[in-house]
Design an enzyme around this catalytic site. Structure first.
Site, PDB file in Angstrom:
ATOM      1  N   PRO A  91       0.813  -1.224   0.000  1.00  0.00           N
ATOM      2  CA  PRO A  91       0.000   0.000   0.000  1.00  0.00           C
ATOM      3  C   PRO A  91       0.847   1.275   0.000  1.00  0.00           C
ATOM      4  O   PRO A  91       0.351   2.351  -0.322  1.00  0.00           O
ATOM      5  CB  PRO A  91      -0.813  -0.116   1.297  1.00  0.00           C
ATOM      6  CG  PRO A  91      -0.818  -1.564   1.638  1.00  0.00           C
ATOM      7  CD  PRO A  91       0.498  -2.093   1.159  1.00  0.00           C
ATOM      8  N   GLU A 118       1.223  -8.988   8.277  1.00  0.00           N
ATOM      9  CA  GLU A 118       1.246  -7.561   8.616  1.00  0.00           C
ATOM     10  C   GLU A 118       2.241  -6.785   7.779  1.00  0.00           C
ATOM     11  O   GLU A 118       2.117  -5.584   7.601  1.00  0.00           O
ATOM     12  CB  GLU A 118       1.584  -7.404  10.106  1.00  0.00           C
ATOM     13  CG  GLU A 118       1.376  -6.001  10.658  1.00  0.00           C
ATOM     14  CD  GLU A 118      -0.091  -5.597  10.678  1.00  0.00           C
ATOM     15  OE1 GLU A 118      -0.354  -4.386  10.706  1.00  0.00           O
ATOM     16  OE2 GLU A 118      -0.971  -6.498  10.684  1.00  0.00           O
ATOM     17  N   ARG A 156      -0.684  -8.443 -22.349  1.00  0.00           N
ATOM     18  CA  ARG A 156      -1.561  -8.040 -23.462  1.00  0.00           C
ATOM     19  C   ARG A 156      -0.895  -7.018 -24.374  1.00  0.00           C
ATOM     20  O   ARG A 156      -1.390  -6.764 -25.471  1.00  0.00           O
ATOM     21  CB  ARG A 156      -2.904  -7.530 -22.942  1.00  0.00           C
ATOM     22  CG  ARG A 156      -2.843  -6.222 -22.212  1.00  0.00           C
ATOM     23  CD  ARG A 156      -4.193  -5.899 -21.546  1.00  0.00           C
ATOM     24  NE  ARG A 156      -5.305  -6.010 -22.466  1.00  0.00           N
ATOM     25  CZ  ARG A 156      -5.664  -5.079 -23.340  1.00  0.00           C
ATOM     26  NH1 ARG A 156      -4.948  -3.970 -23.418  1.00  0.00           N
ATOM     27  NH2 ARG A 156      -6.699  -5.248 -24.135  1.00  0.00           N
ATOM     28  N   ASP A 171      -7.126   1.343 -26.008  1.00  0.00           N
ATOM     29  CA  ASP A 171      -7.407   1.203 -24.584  1.00  0.00           C
ATOM     30  C   ASP A 171      -7.450   2.556 -23.885  1.00  0.00           C
ATOM     31  O   ASP A 171      -6.798   3.518 -24.307  1.00  0.00           O
ATOM     32  CB  ASP A 171      -6.326   0.353 -23.900  1.00  0.00           C
ATOM     33  CG  ASP A 171      -6.441  -1.116 -24.258  1.00  0.00           C
ATOM     34  OD1 ASP A 171      -7.487  -1.521 -24.772  1.00  0.00           O
ATOM     35  OD2 ASP A 171      -5.465  -1.863 -24.014  1.00  0.00           O
TER      36      ASP A 171
END
Length: 255
Positions: A91, A118, A156, A171
């Site tokens: 994060p 954690e 891709r 895209d």
């Protein structure tokens, strides 16, 4: 290119690597993915890979030593003059975005570290990790899903993977569209009988006039981006990606 994935759950990757259109990239070796079970590098009868955090607190912390031994084994096997980057999914990391993906898609690959619990002992991060990536401002149970997201996005973009070589040029976020979001798409039937009655495909898409169609799609990309991602629209504007006609279309639409 080669991606080495350090994970406690290599079995999670099996269906991902063998299904869908992107499997062409994995099966052909265009994107060579190698999975490394972290417990194989742990010591003791229980092959322990985590322990309680110093200073107290909830959860468990992944040990530096098994991670480092696995990382060393990968480095030795890759044997590169210029080592590929080591990426931790966290994060704390930079948000995974299209420019990041295109950088990996044209590079040599990377070592991907899938954390759990954690967190990871900071000493391993300081010594071995070159970059941290995140899918967004939320927390997942581990790094496997972000790793698959990166591998999918990279695969891709490889030549011959998509049925239409130019497909990814349309895209969302692609520089070919100035970084705008993609426009709405339609297919058969021409008139769909939905919950709100009959809904027809926009007439311009049936006209066969390619100039009109492209102008319509550009307008729709502008409107969609303004509606759903005004932050992206501002980035495109700041980069000089909007023409006078674009700005006029946005004003006319009240965007």
């Amino acid at each position: 290119m080669r991606f080495d994935v350090i994970t406690l759950f290599p079995e999670l990757f099996a269906p991902f690597l063998s299904h869908g259109i992107n499997r062409r990239a994995f099966e052909s070796g265009l994107v060579d993915v190698r999975l490394w079970q972290l417990r194989d590098f742990a010591e003791g009868n229980y092959r322990r890979v985590d322990d309680r955090p110093f200073g107290g607190g909830p959860g468990m912390v992944m040990l530096a030593d098994p991670l480092y031994r696995c990382w060393q084994a990968i480095r030795a096997e890759r044997n590169e003059a210029e080592p590929a980057p080591t990426v931790l999914f966290s994060p704390l990391g930079q948000r995974l975005a299209h420019p990041v993906v295109t950088g990996f898609a044209s590079g040599q690959g990377a070592i991907l570290v899938c954390g759990r619990y954690e967190g990871i002992d900071q000493r391993f991060i300081d010594a071995c990790v070159d970059a941290q990536l995140s899918l967004g401002d939320f927390v997942l149970s581990g790094g496997e899903i972000p790793a698959m997201a990166l591998l999918d996005a990279v695969a891709r973009l490889q030549p011959g993977v998509l049925n239409d070589a130019g497909s990814h040029q349309q895209d969302s976020f692609n520089p070919a569209l100035d970084g705008l979001l993609d426009c709405p798409h339609y297919t058969r039937p021409e008139v769909w009988h939905g919950p709100q009655g009959e809904v027809a495909v926009p007439e311009v898409l049936l006209s066969g006039n390619h100039a009109r169609i492209e102008a319509y799609r550009r307008q729709q990309r502008l409107h969609t981006t303004a509606q759903w991602r005004p932050d992206v629209l501002q980035q495109v504007r700041a980069a000089g990606g909007l023409t006078r006609q674009d700005e006029a279309a946005l004003r006319a639409a009240g965007a």
